[in-house]
Design an enzyme around this catalytic site. Structure first.
Site, mmCIF file in Angstrom:
data_model
loop_
_atom_site.group_PDB
_atom_site.id
_atom_site.type_symbol
_atom_site.label_atom_id
_atom_site.label_comp_id
_atom_site.label_asym_id
_atom_site.label_seq_id
_atom_site.Cartn_x
_atom_site.Cartn_y
_atom_site.Cartn_z
ATOM 1 N N ARG A 141 36.076 61.652 31.421
ATOM 2 C CA ARG A 141 35.730 62.600 32.430
ATOM 3 C C ARG A 141 34.614 62.449 33.186
ATOM 4 N NH1 ARG A 141 39.082 67.960 29.589
ATOM 5 N NH2 ARG A 141 40.388 67.873 31.202
ATOM 6 N N GLN A 146 37.611 61.904 38.563
ATOM 7 C CA GLN A 146 38.173 63.234 38.525
ATOM 8 C C GLN A 146 39.706 63.339 39.144
ATOM 9 O OE1 GLN A 146 35.175 65.805 40.495
ATOM 10 N NE2 GLN A 146 34.386 66.536 38.760
ATOM 11 N N ASP A 149 42.397 62.461 36.737
ATOM 12 C CA ASP A 149 42.065 63.444 35.595
ATOM 13 C C ASP A 149 43.264 64.309 35.286
ATOM 14 O OD1 ASP A 149 41.494 64.983 33.528
ATOM 15 O OD2 ASP A 149 39.364 65.607 34.313
ATOM 16 N N SER A 152 43.270 67.482 33.358
ATOM 17 C CA SER A 152 42.676 68.773 33.933
ATOM 18 C C SER A 152 43.868 69.127 35.009
ATOM 19 C CB SER A 152 41.556 68.280 34.929
ATOM 20 O OG SER A 152 40.330 68.270 34.053
ATOM 21 N N TYR A 245 32.721 68.581 25.557
ATOM 22 C CA TYR A 245 33.655 69.400 24.660
ATOM 23 C C TYR A 245 32.996 70.178 23.761
ATOM 24 C CZ TYR A 245 37.275 66.329 26.847
ATOM 25 O OH TYR A 245 38.139 65.773 27.598
#
Ligand code: NAD
Length: 397
Positions: A141, A146, A149, A152, A245
């Site tokens: 990540r 991005q 991803d 996501s 995280y």
């Protein structure tokens, strides 16, 4: 020996490149309506000179009929054998089956969610047949990744669906209403876990007019929650772990969390739980005792149902009622908005392919890019992802 792309299939004009044959199967898992690519992405790939094969009806569940793929330059193929013959890259949403892998040629590359811990058969078959596999859930990540991803993009879809599902099952209006028949107070929606899915659920519930409160163990999430116009429930815990995280809480922290969460849950009309810790069972945030204190008609949407559940009473794939509270343990929420979740997933894969196929249209042979290295699971007869290799050797998840 695998079949090369037929002359009819090759429509591209790039002089330097041997066309890469990209195959997209119809997803086989029950309830999976997504598809790994969409016509808009196919058009870009075929324009760049690649050959795209789509299995007949692969996009139908997401409302992308075969005809749209054909117009974008793809060939529609009936049956796995024809689809996979000569395919250099296979794009999927759910992991392939071991039987599918048997039909791939040595050196073929599979890209998609691999969920290796639950699909060790497929991983072992890929190893034995010298098929290469990239797991999109392992894409790091980092800012550069991005656009790839998929965790996501699909969590965004899931968070949206969770809020809509909560509203659909709530016996109340979500917005405040001032009418001739009286004033209606807005419903309270509580979101536990304000990561990607939680933030989308917050935004959706706000748009529906609810009073929204949210909580996360990562203090950094507070600013994002407040910027969406929701109230952030503060606790003196900051459990931000590796890579942004959450880490697991200590027993003392868990006790404090339970106390605060229980008070907020008791007041809520809809509770959406999304709390997860990578590689571990989801933390229990709503105990059965807390459920007993909830308002009759309240709804819990437990987005963590598939990884053990954030509510102690959740049953995965089921809707149950306890103490007048509806507890929904949904599976595969992104598949309930398959048109857009497929579109986003397809864009993620298109970006990922730009690392596998260089600007001259040639397939790279060295996977040195850090995004490729991190997401490579199986290559050249070896399971290179250590946790998966350990599982195959009899280790515990
Ligand atoms: P996730 O699905 O692993 O977890 C969901 C949320 O649950 C997280 O916000 C986590 O903090 C929270 N949580 C865990 N235990 C909890 C507990 N006991 N109580 C309450 N909440 C708890 O996480 P995710 O949504 O995939 O993303 C998590 C992080 O990664 C976020 O910081 C996000 O902004 C970041 N991220 C970064 C990028 C990027 O930079 N490219 C992309 C996506 C996500």
């Amino acid at each position: 020996m695998s079949a090369p792309a037929s002359a009819q299939e090759i429509k591209g004009t790039h002089p330097a490149a041997i066309p890469v044959v990209i195959a997209v199967p119809k997803e086989q898992v029950s309830g999976e309506y997504r598809v790994a690519t969409v016509p808009e992405v196919v058009q870009k790939l075929t324009k760049a000179g690649h050959v795209v094969r789509i299995e007949h009806d692969a996009g139908t569940g997401a409302y992308y009929p075969d005809a749209l793929y054909t117009s974008a330059g793809a060939t529609i193929v009936s049956g796995r054998a024809g689809l996979f013959s000569g395919a250099k890259i296979v794009l999927c949403v759910q992991p392939l089956t071991a039987a599918d892998v048997d039909q791939l040629a040595e050196g073929a590359i599979v890209v998609g969610f691999m969920n290796p811990a639950r699909n060790l058969d497929t991983i072992a078959r890929m190893r034995d047949r010298k098929v290469t596999a990239f797991g999109l859930e392992f894409v790091p990540r980092i800012t550069r990744a991005q656009s790839m991803d998929a965790l996501s993009s699909q969590a965004t879809a899931g968070g949206y669906v969770a809020a809509v599902l909560g509203a659909d099952n709530c016996p109340k209006f979500l917005p405040m209403l001032t009418t001739a028949a009286g004033t209606i107070r807005p419903a309270t929606v509580l979101i536990l876990g304000a990561g990607v899915a939680g933030l989308m659920a917050i935004a959706t519930a706000k748009r529906l007019g609810a009073l929204v409160e949210a909580y996360d163990v990562r203090r950094a999430a507070g600013e994002q929650v407040r910027s969406l116009g929701a109230k952030f429930l503060e606790l003196e815990i900051n459990a931000e772990g590796q890579g942004g995280y959450a880490r697991e809480l200590t027993p003392e922290e868990k006790g404090k969390e339970q106390q605060m969460v229980s008070a907020a849950v008791a007041k809520a009309d809809i509770v959406i739980t999304t709390a997860a810790i990578p590689g571990r069972k989801a933390p229990v945030l709503v105990t059965k005792e807390t459920v007993a204190t909830m308002k009759p008609g309240a709804v819990i949407i437990d987005m963590a149902a598939e990884s053990g559940g954030n509510c102690e009473l959740t049953q995965v794939g089921k809707t149950i009622r306890e103490h007048g509270v509806m507890i929904i343990g949904p599976q595969n929420l992104p598949a309930r908005v398959p048109f857009h979740s497929s579109q986003m997933y397809a864009k993620n894969l298109q970006s990922f392919l730009s690392l596998l196929i260089d600007k001259d249209g040639v397939l790279v042979t060295e996977f040195t890019d850090e995004i490729l290295t991190a997401s490579l699971l199986v290559h050249a007869g070896t399971v290179v992802h250590k946790p998966t290799a350990d599982l195959l050797n009899g280790g515990k998840p």
